[in-house]
Design a protein around this motif. Sequence first.
Motif, short mmCIF file in Angstrom:
data_model
loop_
_atom_site.label_atom_id
_atom_site.label_comp_id
_atom_site.label_asym_id
_atom_site.label_seq_id
_atom_site.Cartn_x
_atom_site.Cartn_y
_atom_site.Cartn_z
N PRO A 115 0.78 -1.24 0.00
CA PRO A 115 0.00 0.00 0.00
C PRO A 115 0.82 1.29 0.00
O PRO A 115 0.48 2.24 -0.70
CB PRO A 115 -0.85 -0.14 1.28
CG PRO A 115 -1.05 -1.62 1.42
CD PRO A 115 0.27 -2.20 1.00
N LYS A 116 1.94 1.30 0.74
CA LYS A 116 2.72 2.54 0.84
C LYS A 116 3.37 2.93 -0.48
O LYS A 116 3.83 4.05 -0.65
CB LYS A 116 3.79 2.41 1.93
CG LYS A 116 4.82 1.33 1.65
CD LYS A 116 6.00 1.28 2.60
CE LYS A 116 5.85 1.71 3.96
NZ LYS A 116 7.00 1.51 4.83
N THR A 117 3.39 2.01 -1.44
CA THR A 117 3.90 2.33 -2.78
C THR A 117 2.93 3.25 -3.52
O THR A 117 3.34 4.04 -4.38
CB THR A 117 4.10 1.04 -3.59
OG1 THR A 117 5.03 0.18 -2.91
CG2 THR A 117 4.64 1.33 -4.98
N HIS A 118 1.66 3.15 -3.18
CA HIS A 118 0.63 3.88 -3.91
C HIS A 118 -0.05 4.98 -3.10
O HIS A 118 -0.75 5.82 -3.66
CB HIS A 118 -0.44 2.90 -4.39
CG HIS A 118 0.12 1.74 -5.16
ND1 HIS A 118 0.53 1.85 -6.47
CD2 HIS A 118 0.37 0.45 -4.79
CE1 HIS A 118 1.00 0.68 -6.89
NE2 HIS A 118 0.91 -0.18 -5.89
N LEU A 119 0.15 4.95 -1.78
CA LEU A 119 -0.53 5.89 -0.90
C LEU A 119 0.43 6.43 0.15
O LEU A 119 1.41 5.78 0.50
CB LEU A 119 -1.68 5.19 -0.16
CG LEU A 119 -2.83 4.62 -0.99
CD1 LEU A 119 -3.55 3.53 -0.21
CD2 LEU A 119 -3.81 5.74 -1.36
N TYR A 127 -3.39 10.09 0.94
CA TYR A 127 -3.19 10.82 -0.30
C TYR A 127 -2.55 9.89 -1.31
O TYR A 127 -1.82 8.96 -0.95
CB TYR A 127 -2.29 12.04 -0.06
CG TYR A 127 -2.92 13.06 0.85
CD1 TYR A 127 -3.72 14.09 0.33
CD2 TYR A 127 -2.73 13.00 2.23
CE1 TYR A 127 -4.31 15.02 1.17
CE2 TYR A 127 -3.34 13.93 3.08
CZ TYR A 127 -4.12 14.94 2.55
OH TYR A 127 -4.71 15.85 3.38
N GLU A 128 -2.83 10.15 -2.60
CA GLU A 128 -2.34 9.24 -3.64
C GLU A 128 -0.92 9.57 -4.06
O GLU A 128 -0.55 10.74 -4.16
CB GLU A 128 -3.26 9.28 -4.86
CG GLU A 128 -3.24 10.58 -5.64
CD GLU A 128 -4.26 11.58 -5.16
OE1 GLU A 128 -4.58 12.50 -5.94
OE2 GLU A 128 -4.73 11.47 -4.00
N ARG A 129 -0.16 8.52 -4.29
CA ARG A 129 1.15 8.65 -4.94
C ARG A 129 1.00 8.43 -6.44
O ARG A 129 1.84 8.89 -7.22
CB ARG A 129 2.14 7.62 -4.38
CG ARG A 129 2.52 7.82 -2.91
CD ARG A 129 3.66 6.89 -2.55
NE ARG A 129 3.93 6.89 -1.13
CZ ARG A 129 4.68 7.79 -0.50
NH1 ARG A 129 5.23 8.78 -1.19
NH2 ARG A 129 4.88 7.72 0.80
#
Length: 245
Positions: A115-119, A127-129
């Motif tokens: 998840p932390k790759t995208h958010l 928030y979105e990455r």
Amino acid sequence: MIKLVLPKKPAELTDAEVERLTAEFKKDSKKTVWKQDYIEKALMKMSHGKCAYSEQRIGEESAYMEIEHFKHKNLYKDDVVKWGNLLPASKKCNTSKGEWDVVSKPIVNPLVDTPKTHLFVRGFRFYERDYKGGNTIKAVALNDRLHFVTPRSKVALRIVDEIEATFFHLKKLKRKDNRHQQAQRIKSLMEECGPKYEYSAVVSTYLLYEWHYFPEMESYLRESGLWDDEFDKIKAALEEIAMPG
């Protein structure tokens, strides 16, 4: 949201049973063939009793547990009981996602994606990455104030306020045994930010990256000989799930 590890499928969910339940659903789409006790128990254990998306504690009066189909059952009927397509979800996330097509509009799959790759998290909000992260926030209403933002802020602030009060109290103590006791209290509170607990991605992010005193506290505990290997393990576990911007 944190990364989840898919366990071995329940012994009861044999290939023959998958075929039977799928055929039953295709014959009558109103039948909730996925609502099997053994499926629910396995999913709840996998997610530590939390929604796979929001990390809200489920199975309680305030947030009933629902089995969510990552690829929606009405769009992908062959996957209606496929192991790996079923996720435990809060009613809010499941209702918000509705018939969102994750194939045409991809969202984060906590069983596959990190998840932390995208958010990322800031101020108790996601928030979105990237495009997938943005879709995820919309699809499962991750920033719904009533259901998620306010509750997760309350949890984070309670834990961090207790850590802060304990840290300031510890600095005033002179007796070694009392100082160790307060350090253990801090350690226990830090553990409450971990993956087994509610809203862990947000709470760990707030503690490690948004709470002003964390670097000072860690340095003080290390210099005082109160920071041990167990503290290192807890911090590493929190860093794994935290989602700083």
